[in-house]
Design an enzyme around this catalytic site. Structure first.
Site, PDB file in Angstrom:
ATOM      1  N   ARG A 138      19.550  47.105 -31.066  1.00 36.01           N
ATOM      2  CA  ARG A 138      19.153  45.741 -31.061  1.00 36.01           C
ATOM      3  C   ARG A 138      18.243  45.631 -32.327  1.00 36.01           C
ATOM      4  O   ARG A 138      18.431  44.396 -32.762  1.00 36.01           O
ATOM      5  CB  ARG A 138      18.184  45.336 -29.753  1.00 36.01           C
ATOM      6  CG  ARG A 138      18.997  45.312 -28.419  1.00 36.01           C
ATOM      7  CD  ARG A 138      18.424  45.860 -27.365  1.00 36.01           C
ATOM      8  NE  ARG A 138      17.397  44.768 -26.893  1.00 36.01           N
ATOM      9  CZ  ARG A 138      16.444  45.049 -25.838  1.00 36.01           C
ATOM     10  NH1 ARG A 138      16.620  46.245 -25.110  1.00 36.01           N
ATOM     11  NH2 ARG A 138      15.754  44.242 -25.547  1.00 36.01           N
ATOM     12  N   ARG A 180       8.484  47.688 -20.914  1.00 37.28           N
ATOM     13  CA  ARG A 180       8.607  46.440 -20.177  1.00 37.28           C
ATOM     14  C   ARG A 180       8.978  46.669 -18.744  1.00 37.28           C
ATOM     15  O   ARG A 180       9.979  47.259 -18.382  1.00 37.28           O
ATOM     16  CB  ARG A 180       9.702  45.431 -20.912  1.00 37.28           C
ATOM     17  CG  ARG A 180       9.843  43.953 -20.436  1.00 37.28           C
ATOM     18  CD  ARG A 180      10.566  43.171 -21.258  1.00 37.28           C
ATOM     19  NE  ARG A 180      11.604  43.497 -21.860  1.00 37.28           N
ATOM     20  CZ  ARG A 180      12.338  42.875 -22.853  1.00 37.28           C
ATOM     21  NH1 ARG A 180      11.580  41.562 -23.156  1.00 37.28           N
ATOM     22  NH2 ARG A 180      13.321  43.408 -23.548  1.00 37.28           N
ATOM     23  N   ARG A 239      21.091  33.181 -32.678  1.00 34.61           N
ATOM     24  CA  ARG A 239      20.759  34.671 -33.010  1.00 34.61           C
ATOM     25  C   ARG A 239      21.837  35.032 -34.099  1.00 34.61           C
ATOM     26  O   ARG A 239      21.658  36.061 -34.686  1.00 34.61           O
ATOM     27  CB  ARG A 239      21.185  35.699 -32.023  1.00 34.61           C
ATOM     28  CG  ARG A 239      19.930  36.216 -31.156  1.00 34.61           C
ATOM     29  CD  ARG A 239      20.394  37.034 -30.198  1.00 34.61           C
ATOM     30  NE  ARG A 239      19.570  38.394 -29.542  1.00 34.61           N
ATOM     31  CZ  ARG A 239      18.733  38.082 -28.617  1.00 34.61           C
ATOM     32  NH1 ARG A 239      18.532  36.913 -27.753  1.00 34.61           N
ATOM     33  NH2 ARG A 239      18.141  39.128 -28.090  1.00 34.61           N
ATOM     34  N   LYS A 246       8.660  36.523 -26.739  1.00 29.40           N
ATOM     35  CA  LYS A 246       9.195  35.097 -26.799  1.00 29.40           C
ATOM     36  C   LYS A 246       9.182  34.682 -24.884  1.00 29.40           C
ATOM     37  O   LYS A 246       8.596  33.704 -24.867  1.00 29.40           O
ATOM     38  CB  LYS A 246      10.699  35.144 -26.909  1.00 29.40           C
ATOM     39  CG  LYS A 246      10.938  35.337 -28.546  1.00 29.40           C
ATOM     40  CD  LYS A 246      12.450  35.323 -29.035  1.00 29.40           C
ATOM     41  CE  LYS A 246      13.097  36.437 -28.458  1.00 29.40           C
ATOM     42  NZ  LYS A 246      12.851  37.954 -28.676  1.00 29.40           N
ATOM     43  N   ARG A 291      14.865  46.792 -17.226  1.00 25.34           N
ATOM     44  CA  ARG A 291      16.020  46.553 -17.750  1.00 25.34           C
ATOM     45  C   ARG A 291      17.001  47.464 -18.346  1.00 25.34           C
ATOM     46  O   ARG A 291      16.401  48.543 -18.932  1.00 25.34           O
ATOM     47  CB  ARG A 291      16.052  45.572 -18.899  1.00 25.34           C
ATOM     48  CG  ARG A 291      15.974  43.875 -18.286  1.00 25.34           C
ATOM     49  CD  ARG A 291      15.478  42.917 -19.370  1.00 25.34           C
ATOM     50  NE  ARG A 291      16.482  43.039 -20.536  1.00 25.34           N
ATOM     51  CZ  ARG A 291      16.208  42.332 -21.652  1.00 25.34           C
ATOM     52  NH1 ARG A 291      15.059  41.296 -21.620  1.00 25.34           N
ATOM     53  NH2 ARG A 291      16.992  42.413 -22.698  1.00 25.34           N
TER      54      ARG A 291
HETATM   55  P1  ADP Z   1      15.102  40.209 -25.668  1.00 28.16           P
HETATM   56  O1  ADP Z   1      14.363  39.439 -25.069  1.00 28.16           O
HETATM   57  O2  ADP Z   1      14.603  41.854 -25.513  1.00 28.16           O
HETATM   58  O3  ADP Z   1      15.477  40.196 -27.053  1.00 28.16           O
HETATM   59  P2  ADP Z   1      17.430  39.141 -24.441  1.00 28.16           P
HETATM   60  O4  ADP Z   1      17.197  39.074 -23.111  1.00 28.16           O
HETATM   61  O5  ADP Z   1      17.380  37.914 -25.345  1.00 28.16           O
HETATM   62  O6  ADP Z   1      16.684  40.146 -25.234  1.00 28.16           O
HETATM   63  O7  ADP Z   1      18.967  39.384 -24.906  1.00 28.16           O
HETATM   64  C1  ADP Z   1      19.326  40.925 -24.202  1.00 28.16           C
HETATM   65  C2  ADP Z   1      20.766  41.022 -24.823  1.00 28.16           C
HETATM   66  O8  ADP Z   1      21.661  39.874 -24.359  1.00 28.16           O
HETATM   67  C3  ADP Z   1      20.868  41.063 -26.297  1.00 28.16           C
HETATM   68  O9  ADP Z   1      20.747  42.358 -26.673  1.00 28.16           O
HETATM   69  C4  ADP Z   1      22.402  40.658 -26.398  1.00 28.16           C
HETATM   70  O10 ADP Z   1      23.293  41.787 -26.201  1.00 28.16           O
HETATM   71  C5  ADP Z   1      22.610  39.538 -25.494  1.00 28.16           C
HETATM   72  N1  ADP Z   1      22.355  38.290 -25.910  1.00 28.16           N
HETATM   73  C6  ADP Z   1      21.135  37.383 -25.647  1.00 28.16           C
HETATM   74  N2  ADP Z   1      21.289  36.272 -26.462  1.00 28.16           N
HETATM   75  C7  ADP Z   1      22.397  36.582 -27.367  1.00 28.16           C
HETATM   76  C8  ADP Z   1      22.609  35.716 -28.383  1.00 28.16           C
HETATM   77  N3  ADP Z   1      22.301  34.474 -28.538  1.00 28.16           N
HETATM   78  N4  ADP Z   1      23.795  36.151 -29.027  1.00 28.16           N
HETATM   79  C9  ADP Z   1      24.125  37.243 -28.812  1.00 28.16           C
HETATM   80  N5  ADP Z   1      23.991  38.072 -27.789  1.00 28.16           N
HETATM   81  C10 ADP Z   1      22.830  37.686 -27.024  1.00 28.16           C
HETATM   82  P1  ADP Z   2      10.922  38.885 -25.756  1.00 26.65           P
HETATM   83  O1  ADP Z   2      11.468  38.026 -24.803  1.00 26.65           O
HETATM   84  O2  ADP Z   2      10.716  38.500 -27.301  1.00 26.65           O
HETATM   85  O3  ADP Z   2      11.774  40.234 -25.770  1.00 26.65           O
HETATM   86  P2  ADP Z   2       8.808  39.858 -23.926  1.00 26.65           P
HETATM   87  O4  ADP Z   2       8.058  38.477 -23.750  1.00 26.65           O
HETATM   88  O5  ADP Z   2       9.604  40.419 -22.764  1.00 26.65           O
HETATM   89  O6  ADP Z   2       9.548  39.739 -25.359  1.00 26.65           O
HETATM   90  O7  ADP Z   2       7.681  40.868 -24.189  1.00 26.65           O
HETATM   91  C1  ADP Z   2       7.988  42.245 -24.293  1.00 26.65           C
HETATM   92  C2  ADP Z   2       7.246  43.205 -23.717  1.00 26.65           C
HETATM   93  O8  ADP Z   2       5.956  43.244 -24.590  1.00 26.65           O
HETATM   94  C3  ADP Z   2       6.806  42.900 -22.341  1.00 26.65           C
HETATM   95  O9  ADP Z   2       6.364  44.070 -21.622  1.00 26.65           O
HETATM   96  C4  ADP Z   2       5.428  42.041 -22.645  1.00 26.65           C
HETATM   97  O10 ADP Z   2       4.551  42.337 -21.485  1.00 26.65           O
HETATM   98  C5  ADP Z   2       4.810  42.934 -23.811  1.00 26.65           C
HETATM   99  N1  ADP Z   2       4.097  41.768 -24.846  1.00 26.65           N
HETATM  100  C6  ADP Z   2       4.663  40.684 -25.093  1.00 26.65           C
HETATM  101  N2  ADP Z   2       3.503  40.287 -25.894  1.00 26.65           N
HETATM  102  C7  ADP Z   2       2.478  41.089 -26.081  1.00 26.65           C
HETATM  103  C8  ADP Z   2       1.525  41.330 -27.025  1.00 26.65           C
HETATM  104  N3  ADP Z   2       0.998  40.114 -27.676  1.00 26.65           N
HETATM  105  N4  ADP Z   2       1.046  42.462 -26.942  1.00 26.65           N
HETATM  106  C9  ADP Z   2       1.268  43.523 -26.125  1.00 26.65           C
HETATM  107  N5  ADP Z   2       2.486  43.496 -25.544  1.00 26.65           N
HETATM  108  C10 ADP Z   2       2.983  42.238 -25.459  1.00 26.65           C
END
Ligand code: ADP
Ligand code: ADP
Length: 217
Positions: A174, A135, A101, A26, A163
């Site tokens: 998660r 990541r 979420r 995302k 992170r």
């Molecule tokens: P990722 O991109 O790996 O899915 P995020 O950066 O979106 O992770 O979220 C990291 C953490 O922040 C989540 O595991 C949760 O603890 C919290 N969080 C983020 N967005 C939400 C949401 N919309 N509702 C509840 N918890 C959230």
């Molecule tokens: P989210 O915001 O959904 O948690 P991220 O954009 O942070 O996901 O991506 C999670 C990890 O996977 C990052 O290290 C990113 O570089 C990698 N990644 C994202 N898209 C792809 C893809 N299409 N193929 C392989 N790795 C990817």
């Protein structure tokens, strides 16, 4: 002229939701959508990490949930979004990343903003752990890298951070939270005719091309 075609012309003032499991890509895809639509990215994860870094009471409350990989309570998240949507740059709609979420969050969002499109990036669980554990983030630019799939340029490698919740144990929690609490929203939005699915299990550029095709349609 950009304003005459596709998504941008018809959907001024409406918001887009980027949906998918942790590690779906995302954040990686968000920049291009911001560029194509002019809508600012609103990432609840980034907002919570900023609150945590600033040591605000909200950040301190969220910390234990985030580090364990659990969802932060709905009232905290909804409060954050209500405040964010009052800022001037949100007037023409935003790109939500990582929100909503839960069903209560989606219900609250329906009261706050008009959602015209939900882009769901689909990636199987067995791909997710490797993506999350590998990541890395550049704290100066916010850019997202991966030790294998998107290595950072050598000159910035020293400043990359991982992170705290990007470890295998928290990822498993998660993913459980995603399947139990978040994935039911796909059906919820699909029934409203808003859901567009994208294959996230392919090269980043190919995911981006699928998303562009949806936005330009
Ligand atoms: P990722 O991109 O790996 O899915 P995020 O950066 O979106 O992770 O979220 C990291 C953490 O922040 C989540 O595991 C949760 O603890 C919290 N969080 C983020 N967005 C939400 C949401 N919309 N509702 C509840 N918890 C959230
Ligand atoms: P989210 O915001 O959904 O948690 P991220 O954009 O942070 O996901 O991506 C999670 C990890 O996977 C990052 O290290 C990113 O570089 C990698 N990644 C994202 N898209 C792809 C893809 N299409 N193929 C392989 N790795 C990817």
């Amino acid at each position: 002229m950009l304003i005459e075609k596709g998504y941008f012309a018809d959907n001024m003032g409406q918001s887009i939701v980027l949906f998918g499991p942790p590690g779906a890509g995302k954040g990686t895809q968000a920049d291009a959508i911001v560029g194509a639509t002019g809508k600012p990215q609103v990432s609840t994860g980034d907002m919570l990490r900023a609150a945590l870094a600033a040591g605000t009471p909200l950040g301190l409350e969220a910390k234990k949930y985030m580090e364990a990989g659990e969802l932060v309570p709905d009232d905290v998240i909804i409060g954050l979004i209500e405040e964010r949507m009052q800022q001037d740059d949100a007037g023409d709609g935003v790109l939500f990343d990582g929100f909503p979420r839960t069903v209560p969050q989606a219900e609250a969002l329906a009261e706050i903003a008009e959602v015209s499109l939900v882009i769901s990036i689909e990636v199987p669980d067995d791909e997710i752990v490797g993506r999350i554990v590998g990541r890395r983030m550049d704290p100066e630019t916010g850019d997202i890298y991966h030790i294998t799939f998107k290595p950072a340029p050598a000159e910035i490698a020293h400043r990359l951070i991982q992170r705290k919740d990007d470890n295998e144990e928290a990822v498993r929690t998660r993913l459980t939270a995603y399947h139990d609490q978040t994935s039911p929203l796909a059906k919820w939005y699909s029934e409203k005719g808003l859901l567009a699915t994208v294959n996230g299990n392919q090269a980043m550029d190919d995911v981006g091309a699928e998303i562009s095709a949806i936005i330009d349609a």
